[in-house]
Design a protein around this motif. Structure first.
Motif, PDB file in Angstrom:
ATOM      1  N   ALA A 109      40.714 -79.398 -64.173  1.00 23.87           N
ATOM      2  CA  ALA A 109      39.877 -79.942 -63.093  1.00 23.87           C
ATOM      3  C   ALA A 109      38.392 -79.696 -63.334  1.00 23.87           C
ATOM      4  O   ALA A 109      37.547 -80.424 -62.816  1.00 23.87           O
ATOM      5  CB  ALA A 109      40.295 -79.338 -61.756  1.00 23.87           C
ATOM      6  N   ASP A 110      38.064 -78.669 -64.134  1.00 25.10           N
ATOM      7  CA  ASP A 110      36.667 -78.314 -64.396  1.00 25.10           C
ATOM      8  C   ASP A 110      36.054 -79.089 -65.564  1.00 25.10           C
ATOM      9  O   ASP A 110      34.843 -79.038 -65.756  1.00 25.10           O
ATOM     10  CB  ASP A 110      36.546 -76.816 -64.718  1.00 25.10           C
ATOM     11  N   ILE A 111      36.885 -79.766 -66.341  1.00 23.32           N
ATOM     12  CA  ILE A 111      36.378 -80.449 -67.534  1.00 23.32           C
ATOM     13  C   ILE A 111      35.600 -81.690 -67.133  1.00 23.32           C
ATOM     14  O   ILE A 111      36.039 -82.489 -66.315  1.00 23.32           O
ATOM     15  CB  ILE A 111      37.520 -80.779 -68.510  1.00 23.32           C
ATOM     16  N   VAL A 126      34.651 -82.852 -75.126  1.00 25.56           N
ATOM     17  CA  VAL A 126      35.731 -82.867 -74.147  1.00 25.56           C
ATOM     18  C   VAL A 126      35.448 -83.974 -73.146  1.00 25.56           C
ATOM     19  O   VAL A 126      34.292 -84.278 -72.850  1.00 25.56           O
ATOM     20  CB  VAL A 126      35.894 -81.502 -73.428  1.00 25.56           C
ATOM     21  N   SER A 127      36.514 -84.583 -72.657  1.00 30.14           N
ATOM     22  CA  SER A 127      36.318 -85.637 -71.664  1.00 30.14           C
ATOM     23  C   SER A 127      37.519 -85.700 -70.731  1.00 30.14           C
ATOM     24  O   SER A 127      38.603 -85.201 -71.040  1.00 30.14           O
ATOM     25  CB  SER A 127      36.076 -86.989 -72.331  1.00 30.14           C
ATOM     26  N   LYS A 128      37.256 -86.346 -69.601  1.00 29.40           N
ATOM     27  CA  LYS A 128      38.284 -86.464 -68.583  1.00 29.40           C
ATOM     28  C   LYS A 128      38.149 -87.828 -67.918  1.00 29.40           C
ATOM     29  O   LYS A 128      37.052 -88.243 -67.564  1.00 29.40           O
ATOM     30  CB  LYS A 128      38.116 -85.349 -67.558  1.00 29.40           C
ATOM     31  N   ALA A 129      39.285 -88.513 -67.766  1.00 26.54           N
ATOM     32  CA  ALA A 129      39.349 -89.778 -67.042  1.00 26.54           C
ATOM     33  C   ALA A 129      40.527 -89.666 -66.086  1.00 26.54           C
ATOM     34  O   ALA A 129      41.686 -89.676 -66.521  1.00 26.54           O
ATOM     35  CB  ALA A 129      39.526 -90.950 -67.994  1.00 26.54           C
ATOM     36  N   GLY A 130      40.242 -89.465 -64.819  1.00 22.35           N
ATOM     37  CA  GLY A 130      41.311 -89.202 -63.859  1.00 22.35           C
ATOM     38  C   GLY A 130      41.949 -87.865 -64.192  1.00 22.35           C
ATOM     39  O   GLY A 130      41.270 -86.860 -64.297  1.00 22.35           O
ATOM     40  N   ALA A 131      43.250 -87.872 -64.411  1.00 25.08           N
ATOM     41  CA  ALA A 131      43.952 -86.646 -64.778  1.00 25.08           C
ATOM     42  C   ALA A 131      44.096 -86.507 -66.291  1.00 25.08           C
ATOM     43  O   ALA A 131      44.618 -85.517 -66.774  1.00 25.08           O
ATOM     44  CB  ALA A 131      45.329 -86.626 -64.127  1.00 25.08           C
ATOM     45  N   PHE A 132      43.630 -87.497 -67.049  1.00 22.45           N
ATOM     46  CA  PHE A 132      43.782 -87.529 -68.495  1.00 22.45           C
ATOM     47  C   PHE A 132      42.630 -86.769 -69.148  1.00 22.45           C
ATOM     48  O   PHE A 132      41.467 -87.129 -68.987  1.00 22.45           O
ATOM     49  CB  PHE A 132      43.807 -88.985 -68.977  1.00 22.45           C
ATOM     50  N   VAL A 151      42.840 -69.691 -70.044  1.00 24.19           N
ATOM     51  CA  VAL A 151      43.765 -70.799 -69.806  1.00 24.19           C
ATOM     52  C   VAL A 151      44.110 -71.457 -71.147  1.00 24.19           C
ATOM     53  O   VAL A 151      43.299 -71.475 -72.074  1.00 24.19           O
ATOM     54  CB  VAL A 151      43.141 -71.831 -68.818  1.00 24.19           C
ATOM     55  N   VAL A 152      45.340 -71.975 -71.233  1.00 23.83           N
ATOM     56  CA  VAL A 152      45.812 -72.672 -72.430  1.00 23.83           C
ATOM     57  C   VAL A 152      46.138 -74.105 -72.035  1.00 23.83           C
ATOM     58  O   VAL A 152      46.789 -74.350 -71.015  1.00 23.83           O
ATOM     59  CB  VAL A 152      47.070 -71.990 -73.015  1.00 23.83           C
ATOM     60  N   HIS A 153      45.658 -75.054 -72.855  1.00 21.86           N
ATOM     61  CA  HIS A 153      46.004 -76.470 -72.696  1.00 21.86           C
ATOM     62  C   HIS A 153      46.705 -76.901 -73.984  1.00 21.86           C
ATOM     63  O   HIS A 153      46.127 -76.776 -75.074  1.00 21.86           O
ATOM     64  CB  HIS A 153      44.755 -77.339 -72.511  1.00 21.86           C
ATOM     65  N   VAL A 154      47.920 -77.387 -73.882  1.00 28.03           N
ATOM     66  CA  VAL A 154      48.649 -77.866 -75.052  1.00 28.03           C
ATOM     67  C   VAL A 154      48.103 -79.240 -75.425  1.00 28.03           C
ATOM     68  O   VAL A 154      47.948 -80.109 -74.560  1.00 28.03           O
ATOM     69  CB  VAL A 154      50.165 -77.935 -74.781  1.00 28.03           C
TER      70      VAL A 154
END
Length: 164
Positions: A109-111, A126-132, A151-154
Motif C-alpha cells: 500500500a505504501d509503494i 517500483v510502481s503500483k497500478a491499483g493492487a498490482f 516485509v517480504v514481497h514474493v
C-alpha cells in the motif's frame, strides 16, 4: 448433582480447553525477514542462496528491510550458466541478492511510482497500478509477508543489478 450434569460440565470444560489449544497451535509468531523467507516453501531456493552468501544474520538484524524475494519458479527461469556463475562467485551472488533488498519497510500500500535505492547501492524502479505492484520487470505475486524487521514481497523474476 446428577451424573449427567457432571458429564455435561466436564464436556464443556474439555471443549473449551481444546478450542483454546487449537487456537494456540495455529497462531504464528512474527519472525525476522530471514526467518520469513526460510519458512516460505516457495522461497526455498532464495533461502539457500541467502545462506550461501552469508546474508542470513544480516536479514535477522534490526532493519527494517523490504525484500523483493524471487520465487523458486523465478530462479528456474534463470539460465543455468548464470546460476553457476553466481554460485562460483560469492561477491557477485551477494550483489544480486542485495539488489532485491531495500532499506526501510515498504508495504504494498505504501509503494508509489518511484525509484528506491537497494542495499547494493543500485536503484530499483517500483510502481503500483491499483493492487498490482512491480519492481523493475518483476511482478509481486504475494505481497506483505510481514516480519518483525520488515516485509517480504514474493516476485516472479530474479532481478540482475546493472553492470558497474
Amino acid at each position: 448433582m446428577s451424573v449427567f450434569a457432571l458429564s455435561r460440565r466436564t464436556l464443556i470444560v474439555a471443549a473449551t480447553v481444546l478450542a483454546g489449544l487449537s487456537g494456540c497451535a495455529t497462531v504464528s509468531q512474527p519472525v525476522s525477514v530471514a526467518d520469513t523467507i526460510a519458512r516460505t516453501p516457495s522461497l526455498s531456493t532464495l533461502n539457500s542462496l541467502v545462506s550461501k552468501a552469508g546474508l542470513t544474520e544480516a536479514l535477522k538484524g534490526a532493519g527494517p528491510f523490504t525484500v523483493f524475494a524471487p520465487s523458486n519458479d523465478a530462479f528456474k527461469a534463470v539460465p543455468a550458466k548464470t546460476l553457476d556463475e553466481l554460485a562460483a562467485n560469492p561477491e557477485k551472488l551477494k550483489a544480486v541478492l542485495t539488489f532485491h533488498v531495500v532499506p526501510g519497510k515498504l508495504a504494498a500500500a505504501d509503494i508509489k511510482n518511484s525509484n528506491v535505492k537497494s542495499l547494493n547501492g543500485a536503484v530499483l524502479a517500483v510502481s503500483k497500478a491499483g493492487a498490482f505492484v512491480t519492481v523493475e520487470n518483476a511482478a509481486v505475486t504475494d505481497a506483505d509477508l510481514l516480519a518483525t524487521n520488515g516485509v517480504v514481497h514474493v516476485v516472479d523474476t530474479v532481478l540482475l543489478p546493472p553492470a558497474k
